[in-house]
Design an enzyme around this catalytic site. Structure first.
Site, PDB file in Angstrom:
ATOM      1  CG  HIS A 134      -0.395   0.051   2.540  1.00  0.00           C
ATOM      2  ND1 HIS A 134       0.431  -0.920   3.042  1.00  0.00           N
ATOM      3  CD2 HIS A 134      -0.507   0.981   3.527  1.00  0.00           C
ATOM      4  CE1 HIS A 134       0.794  -0.598   4.278  1.00  0.00           C
ATOM      5  NE2 HIS A 134       0.249   0.547   4.598  1.00  0.00           N
ATOM      6  CG  HIS A 182      -0.051   4.226   4.865  1.00  0.00           C
ATOM      7  ND1 HIS A 182      -0.797   3.439   5.708  1.00  0.00           N
ATOM      8  CD2 HIS A 182      -0.880   5.221   4.451  1.00  0.00           C
ATOM      9  CE1 HIS A 182      -2.025   3.927   5.803  1.00  0.00           C
ATOM     10  NE2 HIS A 182      -2.105   5.000   5.045  1.00  0.00           N
ATOM     11  CG  ASP A 191       4.664   2.970   7.654  1.00  0.00           C
ATOM     12  OD1 ASP A 191       3.767   3.432   6.925  1.00  0.00           O
ATOM     13  OD2 ASP A 191       4.468   2.047   8.462  1.00  0.00           O
ATOM     14  CG  HIS A 192       4.205   0.041   4.433  1.00  0.00           C
ATOM     15  ND1 HIS A 192       4.196  -1.270   4.847  1.00  0.00           N
ATOM     16  CD2 HIS A 192       3.685   0.760   5.450  1.00  0.00           C
ATOM     17  CE1 HIS A 192       3.681  -1.336   6.072  1.00  0.00           C
ATOM     18  NE2 HIS A 192       3.362  -0.122   6.455  1.00  0.00           N
ATOM     19  CG  HIS A 226      -4.079  -0.141   6.609  1.00  0.00           C
ATOM     20  ND1 HIS A 226      -4.052   0.481   7.834  1.00  0.00           N
ATOM     21  CD2 HIS A 226      -2.891   0.173   6.021  1.00  0.00           C
ATOM     22  CE1 HIS A 226      -2.908   1.138   7.973  1.00  0.00           C
ATOM     23  NE2 HIS A 226      -2.188   0.966   6.895  1.00  0.00           N
ATOM     24  CG  ASP A 235       0.611  -1.473   7.690  1.00  0.00           C
ATOM     25  OD1 ASP A 235       1.534  -2.271   7.900  1.00  0.00           O
ATOM     26  OD2 ASP A 235       0.761  -0.226   7.727  1.00  0.00           O
ATOM     27  CG  HIS A 244       3.936  -2.021  11.299  1.00  0.00           C
ATOM     28  ND1 HIS A 244       4.763  -0.949  11.530  1.00  0.00           N
ATOM     29  CD2 HIS A 244       3.159  -1.690  10.235  1.00  0.00           C
ATOM     30  CE1 HIS A 244       4.488   0.010  10.644  1.00  0.00           C
ATOM     31  NE2 HIS A 244       3.525  -0.415   9.839  1.00  0.00           N
TER      32      HIS A 244
HETATM   33 FE    FE Z   1       2.595   0.697   8.234  1.00  0.00          FE
HETATM   34 ZN    ZN Z   2      -0.099   1.475   6.568  1.00  0.00          ZN
END
Ligand code: FE
Ligand code: ZN
Length: 257
Positions: free
Chosen positions: A54, A56, A58-59, A113, A130, A169
């Site tokens: 996805h 985001h 942090d990915h 998500h 996530d 995570h």
């Molecule tokens: Fe994440």
């Molecule tokens: Zn995420």
């Protein structure tokens, strides 16, 4: 096939998926450039693809530098994430197949998500980002409780129970704390918590889980559990007990746990 988890940021996991016959590899959700780049060189492999679950930050934060270093990289993501995943050049839909060397990856679209979340399935391994964590699921940032229910229970949940779940995570211990608060009588869950605490006390990773283990311990796959449904009835006596209503309620509880 060889899979190598790469811890990134404070609690993210990126993963290398390596085809051992050809030496080609893909990286799932490069959260950072440096740890991924280091691991690629340790393994002396040829990186051919980035597989984003996805959009985001942090990915995807390692995408741009990896593309700069390796022109021609394939960058996969759901078609609806166009413009949100840096460098994306392949626009996937549910049921599509991607290849890394001789390995085939199957795409499952699992919104909830985010609206463009996908999981990648290579042999017995699922990379769920996530959407499904060990003992939990991602927050409903863009999708609905109904979408998340179907994604977890009917899309990811439809795979063989031995499927290994490689999640995005290291939230397992806090997820299981929450799970125990809504289903304290679940003995399998109590046992898993003990195992997880043991692993974490030594600094180990809890990834991967298995779909079987998630079905037994993850409250978001247990919306039909008597104990969880009784809790729902206490909290929402006026509401009809449906699996989606239960998921919505426990997801709200988790948001402020
Ligand atoms: Fe994440
Ligand atoms: Zn995420």
């Amino acid at each position: 096939m060889k899979i190598i988890p790469i811890p990134c940021l404070s609690d993210n996991y990126s993963y290398l998926i390596i085809c051992e016959k050809t030496g080609q590899a893909g990286v799932v959700d490069p959260a950072e450039f440096s740890p991924v780049w280091e691991k690629i060189h340790q393994q002396s492999i040829e990186l051919v693809a980035i597989l984003n679950t996805h959009h985001h930050w942090d990915h995807v934060s390692g995408n741009t530098k990896l593309i700069d270093k390796i022109p021609g990289l394939k960058v996969y993501g759901h078609h609806s994430d166009q413009g949100r995943i840096p460098g994306q050049n392949v626009f996937l839909d549910d049921g599509d197949i991607v290849t890394i060397g001789n390995l085939e990856g199957h795409i499952t679209f699992n919104p909830g998500h985010t609206t463009g979340a996908v999981s990648y399935y290579f042999e017995d391994a699922a990379f769920t980002g996530d959407t499904m964590f060990a003992g939990g699921c991602g927050r409903l940032f863009e999708g609905t409780a109904g979408q998340m229910y179907r994604s977890l229970n009917e899309k990811i949940g439809a795979h063989p129970s031995a499927t290994k779940i490689y999640f995005g995570h290291e939230y397992t211990e806090s997820n299981l704390q929450f799970a125990l608060s809504v289903e304290p009588g679940n003995q399998t869950l109590q046992e898993k918590m003990t195992q997880v605490q043991e692993i974490r006390s030594k600094g180990g990773y809890t990834t991967p889980s298995t779909l079987e283990s998630e079905k037994q311990t993850n409250p978001f796959l247990r919306c039909d559990s008597t104990e969880i449904q009784e809790l729902f009835k206490q909290r929402k006596p006026q509401k009809e007990v449906t699996p989606i209503a239960v998921l919505k309620e426990i997801r709200l509880m988790k948001d402020s746990f």
